[in-house]
Design an enzyme around this catalytic site. Structure first.
Site, mmCIF file in Angstrom:
data_model
loop_
_atom_site.group_PDB
_atom_site.id
_atom_site.type_symbol
_atom_site.label_atom_id
_atom_site.label_comp_id
_atom_site.label_asym_id
_atom_site.label_seq_id
_atom_site.Cartn_x
_atom_site.Cartn_y
_atom_site.Cartn_z
ATOM 1 N N GLY A 15 -17.260 4.349 25.840
ATOM 2 C CA GLY A 15 -17.520 5.373 24.298
ATOM 3 C C GLY A 15 -18.667 6.599 25.079
ATOM 4 N N ASP B 18 -23.563 2.188 19.406
ATOM 5 C CA ASP B 18 -23.503 1.055 18.774
ATOM 6 C C ASP B 18 -25.103 0.295 18.857
ATOM 7 O OD1 ASP B 18 -21.119 0.838 18.202
ATOM 8 O OD2 ASP B 18 -20.897 -0.032 20.326
ATOM 9 N N GLY C 156 -18.760 -0.083 14.461
ATOM 10 C CA GLY C 156 -19.493 -0.886 14.794
ATOM 11 C C GLY C 156 -18.894 -1.893 14.803
ATOM 12 N N LEU D 87 -16.472 11.432 15.338
ATOM 13 C CA LEU D 87 -16.941 12.606 14.193
ATOM 14 C C LEU D 87 -18.725 11.511 14.827
ATOM 15 C CD1 LEU D 87 -15.171 13.912 10.765
ATOM 16 C CD2 LEU D 87 -15.895 14.946 13.708
ATOM 17 N N GLN D 88 -18.567 10.778 14.411
ATOM 18 C CA GLN D 88 -20.124 9.986 14.055
ATOM 19 C C GLN D 88 -20.853 9.798 16.035
ATOM 20 O OE1 GLN D 88 -19.613 5.780 12.453
ATOM 21 N NE2 GLN D 88 -17.363 6.850 13.033
#
Length: 412
Positions: free
Chosen positions: A16, A146, A191, A299-300
């Protein structure tokens, strides 16, 4: 001092994306271009799949100014992948292809930037190269929002995502309280098994605007207890903002998310989603109040406009240290961070840890950092996370919008 090893290097990105993974790429690329031992710097298109297909870019042909702009560019500019290499003892087909490509380009250094699964890929390649007799120094560069890589105090990418999440929660907290009629807002945060990102929402509450409740996957989720918590806060304040990690699960291990088993990624991990809406519906059914569900989704992890200056600098450092360490003779290691203090101020130092100790392992939020009620985090988490989000990076713009790198990506 290890014997000098001369040859090309490959740098790849995997897993990611984050808002600072390209800063790590810049750190590695710039260090490699400066090194006399490295004859050519190659960027792999879409991670290890680009190596397998021999789709490699000559990074030495890029404009240095554009390369520098990688530090301002979110996501994975070279392209990412979620490709799982088989156990080489079971199926070594991919490894033989990788070895052929390494020999074709005289690749003696391989740098892979990613998270848990990417370090597994890195470790497998390192061990296969050693077994094959082809000298190639392999180094892992950490990356994951994460924050769940073991052996390192924190991971590049986490701080910027945490800053984005905390800021967004503060904004939503203010927005949700503007009307005289109350509402319950549920915000879903990434998460799967580790709750570091959802915990970061507490940073806003620490400053007076943030969530009232936080639920992490480190503890089993109880729907009745959740609804009771929400009702208590709503009765006391007239509003309630609850932040939940997408991976919260019941005592039997099943995800609370409606989409808990609808799909998996290339490594077999469940693709989660729809959790906020489900919980908001449960609250509405129980309390009969107005509810709103918010899912931050991608978005995060791509919100570079809210990146932590410290995160950008540390991400670049990790890439540079990986290259410098490999040139010095290290291999089969990942760059990790070690937190210290000097004159009472946060200081980040680097160290190297074996890839075998990182691959396929997960670091979770310490249980002692979660309140006894299981619905918030303690001040120990605040003390841990707050130093990481500090600083505003230099953000070049064009027509008042971010100026991202425009690489030519010329095939080698």
């Amino acid at each position: 001092m290890s014997e000098k090893l001369t040859g090309a290097c490959i740098i790849g990105q995997s897993g990611g994306p984050t808002s600072v993974i390209n800063a790590s790429a810049y750190g590695a690329i710039s260090a490699a271009l400066e090194a006399e031992e490295i004859t050519q710097v190659l960027g792999a298109d879409h991670g290890i799949t680009g190596v397998l297909s021999d789709t490699l870019y000559d990074m030495g042909l890029e404009d240095p100014a554009e390369l520098k702009l990688l530090c301002n560019t979110p996501s994975s500019e070279l392209g990412s992948c979620r490709y799982k290499l088989a156990d080489p003892d079971v199926d070594d087909t991919d490894y033989k292809t990788i070895l052929d490509i390494f020999k074709k380009h005289n690749v003696r250094y391989f740098f892979y930037n990613g998270g848990n699964d990417s370090m597994d890929t890195c470790d497998k390649i390192s061990r296969f190269m050693a077994r094959s007799g082809w000298e190639c120094r392999v180094m892992g560069i950490p990356k994951t929002i994460d924050n769940d890589l073991v052996g390192t105090d924190h991971c590049p990418g986490f701080a910027s995502a945490a800053k984005y999440i905390a800021t967004s929660c503060m904004e939503v907290s203010c927005d949700s309280r503007v009307y005289p009629t109350g509402q319950v807002t549920v915000m879903e945060i990434m998460g799967r098994h580790a709750g570091w990102l959802a915990a970061a929402s507490a940073l806003g509450a620490h400053l007076g605007a943030g969530p009232d409740l936080i639920y992490l996957p480190e503890l089993n989720f109880d729907m009745d207890a959740f609804l009771a918590d929400v009702e208590r806060v709503y009765r006391e304040k007239g509003n309630c903002l609850a932040c939940v990690s997408e991976g919260i699960h019941y005592a039997d291990g099943t995800f609370v998310s409606e989409a808990k088993a609808s799909a998996t990624d290339g490594f077999g991990h469940a693709q989660l989603g729809g959790l906020a809406a489900r919980l908001a519906d449960a609250v509405k059914a129980r309390l009969g109040v107005k509810t709103r569900a918010i899912e931050l989704s991608l978005l995060q992890r791509c919100g570079a406009h809210l990146a932590s200056g410290r995160d950008v600098a540390e991400a670049e450092l990790a890439g540079r240290v990986a290259v410098e360490s490999a040139i010095a003779g290290e291999t089969g290691k990942m760059v990790a961070f070690e937190r210290t203090e000097e004159n009472g101020e946060y200081v980040c130092k680097t160290k190297l840890i074996p890839l075998t100790s990182v691959a396929n392992a997960e670091k979770k939020v310490p249980l002692e950092w979660i309140t006894p009620e299981g619905n918030f985090v303690t001040d120990d988490f605040i003390a841990y996370a707050l130093p990481l989000i500090q600083g505003q990076p230099d953000r070049p713009t064009e027509s008042a919008l971010p100026r991202y790198a425009r690489l030519k990506k010329i095939r080698a």
